[in-house]
Motif scaffolding. Structure first.
Motif, PDB file in Angstrom:
ATOM      1  N   GLU A 149      -3.563  -1.775  -1.895  1.00 49.86           N
ATOM      2  CA  GLU A 149      -3.856  -0.345  -2.064  1.00 49.86           C
ATOM      3  C   GLU A 149      -2.764   0.329  -2.880  1.00 49.86           C
ATOM      4  O   GLU A 149      -3.044   1.190  -3.733  1.00 49.86           O
ATOM      5  N   THR A 150      -1.514  -0.078  -2.634  1.00 46.26           N
ATOM      6  CA  THR A 150      -0.396   0.503  -3.376  1.00 46.26           C
ATOM      7  C   THR A 150      -0.466   0.139  -4.859  1.00 46.26           C
ATOM      8  O   THR A 150      -0.242   0.975  -5.737  1.00 46.26           O
ATOM      9  N   TRP A 161      -6.065  -4.834 -13.387  1.00 42.94           N
ATOM     10  CA  TRP A 161      -5.726  -5.254 -12.017  1.00 42.94           C
ATOM     11  C   TRP A 161      -4.764  -6.435 -12.043  1.00 42.94           C
ATOM     12  O   TRP A 161      -3.771  -6.461 -11.320  1.00 42.94           O
ATOM     13  N   GLY A 209      -4.436   1.215  -6.378  1.00 40.69           N
ATOM     14  CA  GLY A 209      -4.645   2.663  -6.383  1.00 40.69           C
ATOM     15  C   GLY A 209      -6.103   3.071  -6.297  1.00 40.69           C
ATOM     16  O   GLY A 209      -6.861   2.586  -5.446  1.00 40.69           O
ATOM     17  N   ALA A 210      -6.533   3.933  -7.214  1.00 42.09           N
ATOM     18  CA  ALA A 210      -7.865   4.553  -7.145  1.00 42.09           C
ATOM     19  C   ALA A 210      -9.002   3.550  -7.282  1.00 42.09           C
ATOM     20  O   ALA A 210     -10.134   3.824  -6.873  1.00 42.09           O
ATOM     21  N   ASP A 211      -8.739   2.386  -7.841  1.00 48.05           N
ATOM     22  CA  ASP A 211      -9.792   1.373  -8.034  1.00 48.05           C
ATOM     23  C   ASP A 211      -9.979   0.466  -6.815  1.00 48.05           C
ATOM     24  O   ASP A 211     -10.714  -0.522  -6.891  1.00 48.05           O
ATOM     25  N   MET A 212      -9.335   0.797  -5.703  1.00 53.10           N
ATOM     26  CA  MET A 212      -9.306  -0.131  -4.575  1.00 53.10           C
ATOM     27  C   MET A 212     -10.698  -0.474  -4.057  1.00 53.10           C
ATOM     28  O   MET A 212     -10.951  -1.624  -3.670  1.00 53.10           O
ATOM     29  N   GLU A 213     -11.617   0.473  -4.059  1.00 50.60           N
ATOM     30  CA  GLU A 213     -12.959   0.184  -3.544  1.00 50.60           C
ATOM     31  C   GLU A 213     -13.654  -0.867  -4.416  1.00 50.60           C
ATOM     32  O   GLU A 213     -14.208  -1.850  -3.907  1.00 50.60           O
TER      33      GLU A 213
END
Length: 707
Positions: free
Chosen positions: A370-371, A426, A374-378
């Motif tokens: 998650e760190t 990623w 970030g925003a692309d975690m889903e």
């Protein structure tokens, strides 16, 4: 049979089937003057044991002579640098002063790197398998002073190992005749186990017989997850290479789909490092998810060759991506400046808290991801299965794909271009984050046989992708072997480290180097590599070939301190030296019109014919040679100034049943004699001594091959 009945050693078998529990490394006070004899070795694995309180010796005639002089039993402990449980046993037992005192007082203790001394490993692995029905590493064998085994097992806890040492020492002191009698029977069993049954009957190698062999194999294939059924799951490149070739030459679409599915599942799996590229040795599950994290040169070399052949056949861009990423990994992690390749990368490294843990460098907590992401975690979580169902131990994750990109794009409304950008981003972020972790150690010794496999893989990748950099690396590797590992008398060394080559080559070194040099010739048409391959085969025939069995010993007639000479015929993760040599004899026989070599090759195949009918998966590389006889096999000779260009055009096709020869000038090579024409470049296609009309365009030549 007597050697499976452990009668007075029965209690030791129970000891070897122990539970395995990892401990943190012990703290030892290392002082230079406390080093044992291993301090003079070059193997990283041996050097790791140089400051053990055990008075380790390296494998040598001198070590065995010392045991005879002192009339002591010998402990032969075999492992390798990337072996997790080898390190555990070292920490628990070999770094323990009390255990070391038992060993030093009662035994001569010899440490062996199995990769550096596969000849020693094969002998004592056989002994342990005969005694216990199983084997593995660490491999610990107790022998008479002359090296004949009397007891063996794999991993032992400290208390178990101490018990073994005490009871074996007492038994030898109080009843040596009993121990010697057992050693006599066990050694005889080892020699009988390795006998080759010479097949004196003529064998008809035909399609019908081959089909029945493959049909026997098919039920063991995992058509869902790929590879062989069950777990653990090992990539077996030689098996998949054969199945791919067989599927094409025998129009078996189901088998071709199986191979393609296997390659996709492995590339999607945790066995493949989704961040840095490269394959681990195996997975503990059947879905390629949870790897044993060590990365071996030989796996990655053979898999590059396999994916190259698959890309050549299918044009699947995903296979090309895996080839490039794996070779990037090899170039950055396993390549030294002289052009040689290191052996492996360890499975273990330290966590942030300083604890040595398997896979620590490669696994992730959800919080870390998650760190970094970030925003692309889903999106990332869906793509790499960061969910409860795929969580590994200690709430950690191994990146693992179960959906194809096509399905993922459809579900999330993305284009392939958008996804490619996301994945690159990623991976870049994760790679940057991972660089702050302590890296697993690299076993930086160089082995000739494994380097030859890597050399060949670069050639295979070059031929299908056309990347000149890959050919340059292959040539640099070949020149390294020729300059450093090849002696003036025509022999090879097995190892190399820091300018030193100390161990005489084994049949595997000759087999894979010959194969690699033939492959390099087929890509460059530089006859230097073909002639060197032929010279190496001539040397192997003199020093390794057994005229009685018609097979090659693993060790040359120059090796004198082994209790027996082994003959390697079963194709394991790496193809057996005999199967590789048999194929090379077939090829060199055609190149040089050497009928003796062709006849020897066929006799070797005949010798394993009955065995391959019983266990085809164990003879997959031999089955490649079988295909040369059961299906059409072509000599393709390209002669003329445009030979390289026409060769590249041929390489755009998957043609596994051809022997390529070529020259841009007049050549004395028998297969090319009287075929040069100064005005044009001709392609000659011949089969079974009969040649078709020469043609000048590759399309016509391919048409002749596919008829």
């Amino acid at each position: 049979m007597f050697y499976r009945v452990l009668y007075f050693f029965a209690f030791f078998t129970a000891l070897s089937s122990c539970s395995k529990k990892e401990k943190e490394p012990q703290s030892i006070d290392i002082q230079e003057d406390l080093a044992n004899d291993l301090i003079h070795e070059t193997s990283p694995y041996l050097l790791q044991h140089a400051y053990n309180p055990v008075d380790w010796k390296a494998w040598s005639t001198e070590s065995l002579e010392l045991a005879k002089e002192e009339n002591k039993l010998v402990v032969i402990s075999i492992g390798y640098s990337a072996c997790h449980w080898c390190h555990v046993m070292e920490e628990e037992s070999f770094e323990n002063d009390a255990v070391a005192a038992l060993m030093n007082d009662n035994f001569i203790s010899i440490k062996v790197d199995r990769e550096e001394r596969p000849d020693v490993d094969k002998i004592y692995m056989d002994a342990v398998q005969l005694m216990t029905g199983k084997g593995g590493w660490p491999l610990n064998c107790i022998t008479l002073p002359d090296g004949r085994p009397v007891f063996g097992g794999t991993y032992f806890t400290k208390s178990q190992w101490a018990k073994v040492l005490i009871e074996m020492s007492d038994l030898y002191k109080n009843d040596p005749e009993k121990v010697i009698a057992y050693a006599d029977r066990l050694t005889e069993g080892m020699k009988n186990k390795d006998l080759i049954t010479v097949n004196k009957e003529a064998v008809a190698f035909n399609t019908e017989s081959l089909n029945s062999i493959v049909n026997l194999w098919k039920p063991s294939l995992d058509l869902v997850h790929g590879g062989q059924e069950g777990a653990p799951k090992f990539p077996m490149p030689n098996q998949l290479n054969f199945l791919l070739r067989y599927s094409v030459q025998n129009n078996d679409n189901e088998l071709q789909k199986h191979v393609e599915n296997t390659l996709i599942k492995m590339a999607n799996g945790g066995i493949y490092d989704q961040v840095g590229g490269g394959f681990s040795r195996y997975t503990v599950d059947e879905e390629w998810h949870i790897p044993h994290f060590e990365k071996m040169l030989y796996d990655n070399a053979q898999l590059v060759s396999l994916y190259s052949h698959a890309y050549q056949l299918t044009g699947n861009a995903y296979f090309k991506k895996i080839i490039d990423e794996t070779l990037d990994f090899v170039n950055s992690e396993l390549t030294q400046k002289e052009g040689a390749f290191y052996s492996s990368i360890n499975a273990d490294s330290k966590t942030n808290s300083g604890v040595l843990k398997e896979g620590a460098f490669y696994i992730w907590t959800k919080k870390e991801l998650e760190t970094v992401i970030g925003a692309d975690m889903e999106l990332f979580s869906f793509y790499y299965n960061i969910n409860e169902a795929r969580k590994w131990e200690d709430d950690r994750y191994i990146l693992y794909k179960t959906k194809s990109d096509v399905a993922f794009l459809k579900e999330f409304g993305l284009t392939q271009q958008q996804l490619d950008v996301l994945v690159r981003d990623w991976k870049s972020k994760l790679d940057t984050y991972r660089k702050d972790r302590e890296r697993p150690s690299t076993d930086d010794k160089v082995l000739t046989s494994w380097n030859a496999l890597m050399l060949k893989s670069y050639v295979d990748a070059y031929r299908v992708l056309g990347n000149k950099e890959y050919l340059d690396r292959a040539i640099k590797s070949a020149e390294f072997i020729k300059d450093n590992q090849l002696n003036k008398d025509g022999s090879l060394f097995h190892n190399y480290k820091e300018g030193r080559s100390t161990i005489e080559g084994f049949s595997e070194d000759y087999a894979h180097t010959i194969n690699a040099f033939i492959t390099l010739y087929q890509a460059t048409l530089n006859e230097e590599w073909l002639h060197t391959a032929n010279d190496l085969m001539d040397y192997a025939m003199i020093h390794f070939y057994d005229t009685n069995s018609g097979m090659f010993y693993f060790t040359s007639d120059q090796h004198t301190n082994l209790i027996t000479r082994k003959t390697e015929v079963v194709d394991n993760v790496i193809s057996s030296s005999n199967s590789v040599l048999a194929i090379a004899l077939f090829q060199l026989g055609h190149y040089y019109s050497n009928t003796d070599y062709v006849e020897i090759s066929e006799r070797m195949l005949s010798n394993v014919h009955n065995d391959m009918k019983r266990a085809p998966a164990a003879y997959s590389n031999w089955l490649q040679l079988y295909l040369n006889y059961s299906n059409p096999y072509y000599e393709v000779a390209i002669s003329g100034s445009n030979a390289i260009r026409k060769l590249k055009e041929l390489d755009s096709h998957y043609l596994p049943n051809i022997l390529i020869a070529g020259a841009m000038v007049d050549s004395d090579l028998p297969i090319l004699k009287n075929r040069f024409n100064i005005n044009d470049t001709y392609i000659y296609v011949c089969v079974d001594g009969s040649c078709k009309l020469p043609v000048t365009d590759t399309k016509s030549a391919v048409g002749q091959l596919l008829k």
